[in-house]
Design a protein around this motif. Sequence first.
Motif, mmCIF file in Angstrom:
data_model
loop_
_atom_site.group_PDB
_atom_site.id
_atom_site.type_symbol
_atom_site.label_atom_id
_atom_site.label_comp_id
_atom_site.label_asym_id
_atom_site.label_seq_id
_atom_site.Cartn_x
_atom_site.Cartn_y
_atom_site.Cartn_z
ATOM 1 N N ASN A 94 0.756 -1.503 0.131
ATOM 2 C CA ASN A 94 0.017 -0.032 0.050
ATOM 3 C C ASN A 94 0.989 1.422 -0.016
ATOM 4 N N GLU A 95 0.207 2.428 -0.033
ATOM 5 C CA GLU A 95 0.845 3.500 -0.201
ATOM 6 C C GLU A 95 1.824 4.034 0.902
ATOM 7 N N PHE A 96 1.558 3.285 2.045
ATOM 8 C CA PHE A 96 2.303 3.660 3.471
ATOM 9 C C PHE A 96 3.853 2.596 3.234
ATOM 10 N N GLY A 97 3.802 1.873 2.439
ATOM 11 C CA GLY A 97 5.076 0.808 2.238
ATOM 12 C C GLY A 97 4.862 -0.420 3.353
ATOM 13 N N LYS A 134 -22.813 -2.638 14.731
ATOM 14 C CA LYS A 134 -21.194 -2.359 14.504
ATOM 15 C C LYS A 134 -21.008 -1.392 13.413
ATOM 16 N N VAL A 135 -19.951 -0.919 13.197
ATOM 17 C CA VAL A 135 -19.239 -0.052 12.193
ATOM 18 C C VAL A 135 -17.975 -0.945 11.620
ATOM 19 N N GLU A 136 -18.228 -1.217 10.272
ATOM 20 C CA GLU A 136 -16.904 -1.775 9.985
ATOM 21 C C GLU A 136 -16.252 -1.175 8.682
ATOM 22 N N THR A 137 -15.017 -1.067 8.674
ATOM 23 C CA THR A 137 -14.479 -0.444 7.551
ATOM 24 C C THR A 137 -13.395 -1.240 6.881
ATOM 25 N N GLY A 138 -12.904 -0.899 5.839
ATOM 26 C CA GLY A 138 -12.222 -1.699 4.966
ATOM 27 C C GLY A 138 -11.709 -1.003 3.417
ATOM 28 N N LYS A 139 -11.358 -1.618 2.653
ATOM 29 C CA LYS A 139 -10.979 -1.094 1.399
ATOM 30 C C LYS A 139 -11.710 -1.916 0.181
ATOM 31 N N THR A 140 -11.943 -1.399 -0.745
ATOM 32 C CA THR A 140 -12.178 -2.172 -2.211
ATOM 33 C C THR A 140 -11.140 -3.093 -2.534
ATOM 34 N N GLU A 141 -11.507 -4.220 -3.297
ATOM 35 C CA GLU A 141 -10.546 -5.015 -3.691
ATOM 36 C C GLU A 141 -9.477 -4.270 -4.711
ATOM 37 N N LEU A 142 -10.128 -3.517 -5.578
ATOM 38 C CA LEU A 142 -9.126 -2.601 -6.400
ATOM 39 C C LEU A 142 -8.374 -1.642 -5.724
ATOM 40 N N SER A 143 -8.720 -1.084 -4.524
ATOM 41 C CA SER A 143 -7.780 -0.089 -3.908
ATOM 42 C C SER A 143 -6.665 -0.773 -3.081
ATOM 43 N N ILE A 144 -7.281 -2.140 -2.762
ATOM 44 C CA ILE A 144 -6.158 -2.881 -2.184
ATOM 45 C C ILE A 144 -5.097 -3.330 -2.790
ATOM 46 N N ARG A 202 -3.881 -1.841 -5.429
ATOM 47 C CA ARG A 202 -3.100 -0.835 -6.005
ATOM 48 C C ARG A 202 -2.427 0.270 -5.299
ATOM 49 N N VAL A 203 -1.380 0.867 -6.050
ATOM 50 C CA VAL A 203 -0.618 2.000 -5.114
ATOM 51 C C VAL A 203 -0.685 3.055 -6.079
#
Length: 749
Positions: free
Chosen positions: A421-424, A527-537, A539-540
Amino acid sequence: MAVKYTIPFKDDANVLWRVDIDLPSYTGEAIELVGVGRTFCALDYGASSEDPYEPILSSSVTIQFYNKNGEVDIRELQLLSDLEGRVLLYKDDIIKWSGYILSDGIQRLIAPNPYTVSITATDGLQLLNTIPFNGLRKDPLVDGMSVICPLAYVREILFHYRHLGIIFPIRWTSAVESVFHDDDGFAGETGWGSLGDSWKDLNENNRSCMYVLSGILSAFQMRIYQWDGKWLIERINDVFTGVYPWKEINTAFDGQGVPALTTGISDVNKEYPFVNENQVMNIKPSLTDMEVTYDYSQAENNLPNGGFDKLFFGAFIYWHFLPIPGSVQPNFTQYPSLSNRPGTSAKLTNYDDASGEATFTLVDKVPVDTSVLFKRFLLGFTFLPLGGFTYNSQTGLIDWTNNPLQISVSFTKDDKTWYLNEFGYWWNEDTATIIQKFEYGFINPPLPYYCVLFSNSLFFNPGDVVTFTFLRNGTVENIPFTFNTLTTPEDALITFLNGIPNTQELIGNPGKKGFVIYDVVDSPENKVETGKTELSIRRVNLSVDSLKLNDIAPIAFSGKGGNSEILLPSISENFDTINGLMNIQFFVKRNQEYVIDDAYFRFEQNNEVFKSSLETVKKTNSEKKSLNISSSFTGFMLSNIMSNFYDSNKEYKFTDGKYTGSLTGMTANAIMRLRYVPREVFQGDLHLGNQDWSVNTIYEIEGKKFLPLNSRYNIETCTVNLTALECEDGNPILTENRYGSNDTILSNT
């Protein structure tokens, strides 16, 4: 060349021998010379040490003859260059040995004739140190043998005039098999030099033929020597019994057809009487540890063809576009290097009428051993935008806001894939998180006011997913939100309020945005759940400040924390599961065109070490050995024995029936199977009588078998001065350890 001098003679068993001396440009009749009696012809074999696993058992013939009436032109012999004049040795008109005259040491006496002349000729193997390997031309071999298998390189070095130029049949003995291909590991489907640079140093200079020959043979625990008009290559542990199978190819080469393959069984057990009363036995101490290091060749860039210089019929060998179904297909072409180096870069074009973006990727993933050897790497490439990018019409600067340059870097192990990811850091569907954090719960229960709070200072990024789940009116509601653009907390709040019925903004929480969901019932479902889309996971997003079209920019990846060094995911150090696979992909939007060059993964240097040890010892005696060619799981090692970089994770395993693993580990294990107990070393003279002699004889002495290390065969007197080591392929109980050479903790245990 033609025979200028010939010297026939008989040995004490009344067998006819002959020495011929071939000289360049001679065209006359052969001149018959007379040899010096009892010392005329000696054949020497020996390695530079008494290590049976030294791969080169070089040989030489020394002859002494009379120059009676000045018929021998000594100056002509003295002025010969290397690999020019030859000495050939025949027994009953059958060639036994061929080599090149060493002009150094030949003396011309300023004295009345006759006088004795001494000439030494070498089989040429030691001269290979000074001969550069000029590449493999991939001449045909037997069906089932890859044209880049290890045997192919050995044949190229021995046969071709650019190298040694002594064309004899090659006979080899080896029980080492490829686990993946289930065939002869030395002469089967497994290749070497697949990346095209295996025989070059890091300055692109060709290494010597000795580097290639000794490196390949050492990896298979083999040694080479010349005798009986053949090149004999034998794996040490496989010949100890004296009875073993062999394979042989004839001399077809250089476009002259496919060589014929023959097989057979050798029985070289012999027992000769002693002579001269000089026989002694010494002891070679046992080993408790054998440590073998794979000192491999590793380029600075560990991406195969990351410079995009290697093509085959116009296509990059290791890169391609994934097809776009039902669409105009993208295109890649060679482009001049972006860094003023020799070679090319890759111009990537996706067309305006394509149905979607294009993916430029390695043809397959790169196996990388992250369990022991490699823990970190650097990532980068050189970039040139040509068209299809949004830019400011006044400044010309590319606007990356909603159209960033995207790449994907992945790591796969055990069918589980992580993405950079973009944070390395690395994440996947199970571990991906967003920057924004949520707090949720009830206000002053039992009032049914379900409250949600989130930061007022953190934006939502493209690919962020937030899912609200709660129990209301007897029904579990599940409402997801996906952010496709950079979104402020204020805009996100409006999105939530509009998307969730019966809600109201909640104010009075400093630094927070919030809202209330009415009529929610207290339940574990809330509950509140957070995550990323498969596409964003996967790609950088990358961008370059102040970049215009047709500007060249070096891009070195650095995480948002500022660290350019990327740590690889931590996995088990069990060396049976070194199955890390890495990939990189470049995405080209519709109507985009750009150039990439010098794409790189840059790993640290860490040599693979195998230590084979006796489990119980009274006295420590360790030895170390280094291999510059071997097999390894990791695919970017230039010196790996592998057919393709992406097959190294399967092809690195070999077996000899007692050990299965890499050739480095097998070498340590094979040596310990010989050296786990003290071994006797015989030295002395033997008399052949009427028996034949060969350098590969396994000698029977005092009921034990001995492998020759050094020998001098006086052909005329039928005697052999011998140094030989007691030999056995034993079955000791051994422990096998594997670690990296720069791991000071493990390597000192």
